[in-house]
Design a protein around this motif. Structure first.
Motif, PDB file in Angstrom:
ATOM      1  N   GLY A 160       1.074  -1.462  -0.033  1.00 62.35           N
ATOM      2  CA  GLY A 160       0.191   0.009   0.123  1.00 62.35           C
ATOM      3  C   GLY A 160       0.768   1.459   0.198  1.00 62.35           C
ATOM      4  O   GLY A 160       1.909   1.137   0.554  1.00 62.35           O
ATOM      5  N   ILE A 186      -1.340  -0.945  -3.917  1.00 65.99           N
ATOM      6  CA  ILE A 186      -2.504  -0.165  -3.624  1.00 65.99           C
ATOM      7  C   ILE A 186      -2.458   1.411  -3.223  1.00 65.99           C
ATOM      8  O   ILE A 186      -1.975   1.315  -2.358  1.00 65.99           O
ATOM      9  CB  ILE A 186      -3.705  -0.650  -2.142  1.00 65.99           C
ATOM     10  CG1 ILE A 186      -3.652  -2.203  -2.967  1.00 65.99           C
ATOM     11  CG2 ILE A 186      -4.947  -0.595  -2.607  1.00 65.99           C
ATOM     12  CD1 ILE A 186      -4.231  -2.998  -4.021  1.00 65.99           C
ATOM     13  N   TYR A 188      -3.426   4.462  -1.263  1.00 68.42           N
ATOM     14  CA  TYR A 188      -4.537   5.029  -0.056  1.00 68.42           C
ATOM     15  C   TYR A 188      -4.858   6.740   0.260  1.00 68.42           C
ATOM     16  O   TYR A 188      -4.180   7.777  -0.709  1.00 68.42           O
ATOM     17  CB  TYR A 188      -3.908   4.393   1.375  1.00 68.42           C
ATOM     18  CG  TYR A 188      -4.214   2.804   1.121  1.00 68.42           C
ATOM     19  CD1 TYR A 188      -5.474   2.616   2.100  1.00 68.42           C
ATOM     20  CD2 TYR A 188      -3.660   1.792   0.595  1.00 68.42           C
ATOM     21  CE1 TYR A 188      -5.727   1.349   2.076  1.00 68.42           C
ATOM     22  CE2 TYR A 188      -4.139   0.590   1.445  1.00 68.42           C
ATOM     23  CZ  TYR A 188      -4.691   0.216   1.616  1.00 68.42           C
ATOM     24  OH  TYR A 188      -5.350  -1.041   2.035  1.00 68.42           O
TER      25      TYR A 188
ATOM     26  N   ILE B 188      -7.793   8.373  -6.493  1.00 66.82           N
ATOM     27  CA  ILE B 188      -6.486   7.456  -7.384  1.00 66.82           C
ATOM     28  C   ILE B 188      -5.872   7.812  -8.902  1.00 66.82           C
ATOM     29  O   ILE B 188      -4.383   7.481  -8.289  1.00 66.82           O
ATOM     30  CB  ILE B 188      -7.447   5.631  -7.674  1.00 66.82           C
ATOM     31  CG1 ILE B 188      -7.920   5.505  -7.101  1.00 66.82           C
ATOM     32  CG2 ILE B 188      -6.242   4.788  -8.271  1.00 66.82           C
ATOM     33  CD1 ILE B 188      -8.001   4.914  -6.055  1.00 66.82           C
ATOM     34  N   GLN B 458      -9.321   0.590  -4.649  1.00 62.16           N
ATOM     35  CA  GLN B 458      -9.044  -0.755  -3.705  1.00 62.16           C
ATOM     36  C   GLN B 458      -8.889  -1.582  -3.519  1.00 62.16           C
ATOM     37  O   GLN B 458      -7.973  -2.845  -4.187  1.00 62.16           O
ATOM     38  CB  GLN B 458      -8.360   0.572  -2.714  1.00 62.16           C
ATOM     39  CG  GLN B 458      -7.979   1.228  -2.001  1.00 62.16           C
ATOM     40  CD  GLN B 458      -7.954   1.693  -1.138  1.00 62.16           C
ATOM     41  OE1 GLN B 458      -9.204   1.308  -0.587  1.00 62.16           O
ATOM     42  NE2 GLN B 458      -7.299   2.977  -1.043  1.00 62.16           N
TER      43      GLN B 458
END
Lengths: 323, 512
Positions: A160, A186, A188, B188, B458
Motif C-alpha cells: 500500500g 494499492i 490510499y 486514485i 482499492q
C-alpha cells in the motif's frame, strides 16, 4: 569587581537594545490578517501532523501577530494545493507546507500550468526518511527474506502507499526494478491509512515514514526491514540501510515551506525569519528527534538550488517508472 | 473488569477537579453554540480553540477539546430543528424530521428528544469504549477496503429499500448525489474530474455542507414561502418544565428503538477510520426507517427520525476517538485536529498509549461521562431560548435563514464559488421537491460516495478486478449479501403486489 559588574550590566543593556532594534527591523512587514497555511495533504497524514505541529509552535511562542490557519488541500497528489497557491489572491498571506509532490505533480501533470520556480522559497524544515515495513506475522526478518517472499508470491504481493507517482510509490517502483520483483500497489488517502492497513494485514508490506509507522512498530505489530536513508535511523538503529546492503540509493520526503508566487520580498523575509525561529525552537528540534526526521536546514537561496536538483532527480525517477 | 472500573473512577474524579470541571462546563456551552451556528462545526471549534489549550496541562487540554466536541454534537441539532439549516455536517439527518416537527409546532418535542437521544447515544458509546476499547481497535483493523465498501453498499441499500418512497426517484436522487461526489480530484489517479472546463472552484470537489445547506436551508425556505405565502409562525409552543417532561416521555416512548439503533450503529461506524459521525447518523436514520412499523411517517415529523441520528452522532463522536487513541488514525476531521494537539502536548497516540499514559487516557474517558452529562443539562436549559427564535414570524425568520445559509456556505470552504453553488442547489432542490423527489438520498450519496468509490477501486485492485472479493471475505461477504437483499426487497415486493393486482398507494409528499 565593580567595574566588571557594571561592564556586564552595560553589555546586557546594549544587547537588549540591539535585540529590540533587530526585532523592529526584522518586522518591517507583518501579517495584517490571518495567514492561509495550505497543507499539501489531507487531514491526519504525516504532512498534516507536521503542519499542525508547526502551527502549534507558532501559537505557543506567540510568534505571529495573526494566526496561521491550516487549510488542508490534499486533492490530486497536491495539485489542488499548488493551484490554490498559484491563484492566491493575497500572496503575502498564503504559504504552503510541501512534500516531494511539489516536484512530481507539476512534472506528471504539465497541463496544470504550475512552474515551481515562480514560488517563493521560505524554509526547509527537515527531510523525512522512508523504511520498508512488513507485518510481524509474515515472519520475515531481513530484506533478503522479503525479496524471496515477494518472488514466491509471483505478482500477488500487495503493498500500500499514498498513490502512483507519490514518494513511496517511487521507492516501491525502484524496489521492483532493482530486485526484479512484481508488486501489486494499492493507493490510499494518506500514510496513516497505509500504516493502519498494514497493521490490520490488509496489505503485506509498505514503504512508510517512521513517524507514520512508529506507533505500530513500538507495539511490535510491524517489523522494519531496510531503510532508504544515507545513515541508519536512530529509531530503528539495528536496521541496515539499502546503501550498506548493496545499492547506492537513498530517498527522502522534503518537509519544506514555500510562499505563493508573487509574494513581496518584505513578506518573504518575514516568513523566512519566522520559520528560522520555529526551526531553532526546542519543540521543533524535539519533534524531529522523536519522529525520526533528519535535520536539514536550508535558507531561501539554498532551497532554490535544491529544487533544481530535485526536479532533475524526479524527472529521472518518473521516467524509469514509465510515467 | 474491576481494574477497569477502578481506573474509570479515577478518571471521573480527575475530570471533577475544579479546573477540569470548569473547562468542561465552558467547553460544552461553547460547543453547543459553535455546533448550532451553521458553517461552524466541531472541526472549526476545536481548531480555533486549540491554542488556548497550551495554557493548561495536556490532560485538561484534551478534556476541554472533547467537551467542545460533545457540545457541538448536541448543538448541531438545534439549528437543524429550529431553522432547518444543518448546524453541522453531523446534524444533516436531524433536519429530515426535526424541521417538520418544528413546523407543526412541536419544536420542543424535537429538541427535547434530540437532547435525550444524544445523551443515551453518548452513554452507550462511553460504556462500550470503557469496556472494550482494545478489542474494538482490532475490529477496526480487520476492516480493509472491501469491508468498508460493503458497509457503504449497505448504507445505500437502507435508503433504496425504504417502503413508501418512489424507488426510481430515490435511485435518481442517489445518482445525482454520486455525480456531485465525483467532482474534483480523483484520489486514485490524481486527475481532475467534472470541473467544467477549468473552473477552479470545482477542483476541491463539492463540499457536502454546501449541498446540505442549499437543499435544507435555501430549498426549505423557498418551499415554506411558496406553500404558506409567509403567513406562518412556526410554533406556538410555550416552554414549561411540565410540558418538557411530557415531551421527553412521549418522545422516548415513540423513539426508543431508533435511539438504540442509533447508539450502537453510530458507535460502530464511528470506530472505523475514514467514516466518522456524519455517515453514522445518516445510516442510523436509514436503518430506523427501515425497521420502523410506520416508515411512511419518516420525513414528515417522526420523533424517531430525530432520535436516531442524534443518538448516532454523539455515539460516533465518542467512537471516532477510539481509532485516534489506539491506532493513531483519526476517525473524523475533528479527531484529526485533536491528534495534532496530542502530538504537541508530547503524547504519542497509538497502540501503546493505553499502557504508557493510563492517567491521560482514563482522565479523558472519565471526562466523556462528565461532559455528556453536563452537555445534556446545558442543552436542556437553553431550549427556551431556541424556542423563542421560532416565535418570530416566518417573514423575519426567512431573512435570517438566508443570511445564515450564505454564511454557512462560505465558511465551509471560504470560497465565493461555493456560495453560488449553494444557492443553485437551493433553487434546484425546491424544484425537485415540487416534483416529489426525495432529497435525503442525494445528501447520503455525497457523504458516502467519497468513501465508497476509493474503497471499491482499492478492493478491485487487490483482487485484480474480480468482484467476488466482496463475497468471499468473512466480514465483507455477509454485509454484501444483506445489502443486495435489501436492494432487491422492494423490487420483489412490487412484483408480488402487482401480480395480486393491488398496487400500494403512493403517498405524494415527503419532506426528506
Amino acid at each position: 569587581m565593580k567595574t566588571t559588574k557594571r561592564a556586564f550590566m552595560g553589555l546586557l543593556g546594549a544587547t537588549a537594545l540591539a535585540a529590540s532594534a533587530v526585532s523592529s527591523v526584522a518586522h518591517a512587514w507583518e501579517p495584517t490578517k490571518p495567514i492561509d497555511f495550505v497543507i499539501m495533504a489531507g487531514a491526519g497524514g504525516g504532512a498534516d501532523q507536521i503542519a499542525r505541529f508547526i502551527q502549534s509552535v507558532a501559537e505557543k511562542g506567540k510568534m505571529t501577530p495573526r494566526p496561521l490557519i491550516p487549510n488542508n488541500k490534499g486533492g490530486g497528489s497536491g495539485a489542488e494545493a499548488l493551484i490554490a497557491l498559484n491563484n492566491a489572491r493575497d500572496p503575502d498571506h498564503t504559504i504552503l507546507v510541501t512534500l516531494n509532490s511539489f516536484f512530481t505533480t507539476p512534472l506528471r501533470q504539465p497541463n496544470l500550468g504550475i512552474d515551481i520556480n515562480t514560488f517563493t522559497p521560505v524554509a526547509m524544515m527537515g527531510v523525512d526518511p522512508f523504511v520498508l515495513w512488513v507485518h510481524k506475522d509474515r515472519n520475515i526478518n531481513t530484506f533478503e527474506d522479503w525479496q524471496a517472499a515477494v518472488k514466491e508470491a509471483d505478482g500477488e504481493w500487495v503493498m500500500g502507499g499514498t498513490g502512483k507517482g507519490q514518494e513511496d510509490s517511487l521507492v516501491t517502483t525502484w524496489l521492483e526494478q532493482n530486485y526484479d520483483l512484481k508488486i501489486k500497489y494499492i493507493p490510499y488517502k494518506g500514510g496513516g491509512a497505509v500504516a493502519k492497513d498494514l497493521a490490520g494485514q490488509q496489505i503485506m508490506s509498505s514503504v512508510n515514514n517512521p513517524s507514520e509507522a512508529k506507533g505500530f512498530f513500538e507495539n511490535g505489530d510491524v517489523v522494519p526491514l531496510v531503510s532508504f536513508s544515507d545513515e541508519r535511523l536512530p529509531l530503528v538503529s539495528e536496521v541496515p540501510t539499502v546503501k550498506e546492503l548493496d545499492k547506492d540509493f537513498s530517498y527522502y520526503n522534503q518537509r519544506a515551506v514555500v510562499g505563493a508566487p508573487g509574494m513581496s520580498d518584505e513578506a518573504a523575509a518575514y516568513y523566512q525569519d519566522l520559520f528560522k525561529k520555529i526551526y531553532d525552537s526546542e519543540e521543533w528540534q524535539g519533534y524531529m528527534a522523536s519522529e525520526s526526521l533528519s535535520p536539514l536546514w536550508m535558507d531561501a537561496a539554498a532551497q532554490k538550488e535544491y529544487w533544481q536538483t530535485q526536479v532533475d532527480r524526479h524527472k529521472e525517477l518518473l521516467e524509469k517508472m514509465g510515467e | 473488569m474491576m481494574e477497569v472500573i477502578g481506573q474509570l473512577g479515577d478518571g471521573v474524579l480527575m475530570s471533577l477537579q475544579p479546573l477540569n470541571l470548569a473547562l468542561i462546563l465552558i467547553g460544552v456551552t461553547l460547543g453547543l453554540f459553535i455546533g448550532a451556528m451553521p458553517g461552524l462545526g466541531s472541526v472549526n471549534g476545536v481548531a480555533i480553540l486549540l491554542p488556548i489549550t497550551f495554557l493548561v496541562p495536556p490532560g485538561s487540554a484534551i478534556i476541554f477539546l472533547a467537551a467542545i466536541y460533545y457540545g457541538a454534537m448536541y448543538g448541531g441539532a438545534i439549528s437543524s430543528i429550529t431553522l432547518g439549516i444543518p448546524g453541522a455536517s453531523t446534524a444533516v439527518a436531524t433536519t429530515f424530521d426535526g424541521r417538520p416537527l418544528a413546523m407543526q409546532g412541536k419544536a420542543r418535542l424535537a429538541l427535547v428528544t434530540a437532547a435525550i437521544a444524544s445523551f443515551i447515544g453518548g452513554t452507550v458509546a462511553n460504556v462500550l469504549f470503557t469496556g472494550f476499547a482494545p478489542l474494538l481497535a482490532s475490529v477496526a483493523l480487520s476492516f480493509g477496503p472491501p469491508e468498508i465498501f460493503a458497509l457503504m453498499l449497505l448504507a445505500f441499500a437502507t435508503f433504496v429499500g425504504l417502503g413508501g418512497d418512489d424507488i426510481p426517484k430515490t435511485i435518481f436522487s442517489i445518482c445525482i448525489g454520486l455525480v456531485f461526489a465525483a467532482v474534483g480530484f480523483d484520489e486514485i489517479s490524481g486527475a481532475p474530474r467534472l470541473i467544467f472546463g477549468d473552473i477552479s472552484g470545482f477542483l476541491h470537489g463539492i463540499n457536502f455542507l454546501v449541498l446540505a445547506i442549499g437543499v435544507y436551508g435555501i430549498g426549505e425556505m423557498l418551499w415554506t414561502i411558496d406553500s404558506t405565502r409567509g403567513k406562518i409562525t412556526s410554533t406556538e409552543t410555550k416552554m414549561s418544565v411540565k410540558g418538557a417532561v411530557e415531551d421527553a416521555k412521549y418522545g422516548m416512548k415513540k423513539s426508543w428503538k431508533g435511539t438504540t439503533i442509533g447508539s450502537f450503529l453510530g458507535f460502530f461506524v464511528g470506530i472505523l477510520p475514514a467514516a466518522g459521525a456524519t455517515p453514522g447518523s445518516l445510516m442510523a436514520y436509514g436503518v430506523s426507517k427501515l425497521t420502523s412499523k410506520t416508515p411512511e411517517e419518516f420525513g414528515k415529523g417522526h420523533p424517531e427520525g430525530v432520535a436516531a441520528p442524534e443518538a448516532a452522532n454523539n455515539s460516533a463522536s465518542t467512537g471516532s476517538m477510539l481509532p485516534m487513541l489506539t491506532l493513531g488514525i483519526p476517525g473524523s476531521p475533528t479527531t484529526a485536529i485533536l491528534l495534532g494537539g496530542m502530538v504537541i502536548w508530547g503524547l504519542t497516540p497509538g497502540p501503546r498509549l493505553f499502557t504508557d499514559q493510563p492517567e491521560f487516557v482514563w482522565g479523558l474517558i472519565g471526562s466523556f461521562y462528565v461532559s455528556n452529562f453536563f452537555a445534556l443539562v446545558v442543552n436542556l436549559s437553553f431550549i427556551p431560548l431556541f424556542i423563542w427564535v421560532l416565535r418570530m414570524p416566518f417573514t423575519i425568520l426567512a431573512a435570517m435563514i438566508f443570511v445564515l445559509s450564505v454564511v454557512g456556505g462560505y465558511a465551509a470552504t471560504r470560497d465565493m464559488h461555493d456560495v453560488w453553488l449553494m444557492l443553485g442547489f437551493g433553487v434546484g432542490a425546491y424544484f425537485l421537491r415540487k416534483l416529489d423527489y426525495p432529497l435525503a438520498p442525494a445528501v447520503l450519496a455525497i457523504v458516502l460516495g467519497p468513501i465508497a468509490e476509493p474503497t471499491l477501486r482499492q478492493s478491485l485492485l487487490l483482487s485484480s478486478g474480480d468482484p467476488s472479493i466482496f463475497f468471499t471475505r468473512p466480514i465483507a461477504g455477509p454485509i454484501t449479501v444483506i445489502a443486495i437483499v435489501l436492494i432487491l426487497l422492494p423490487l420483489l415486493k412490487v412484483m408480488f403486489t402487482k401480480s395480486k393486482g393491488n398496487k400500494p398507494k403512493d403517498d405524494g409528499e415527503t419532506l426528506a
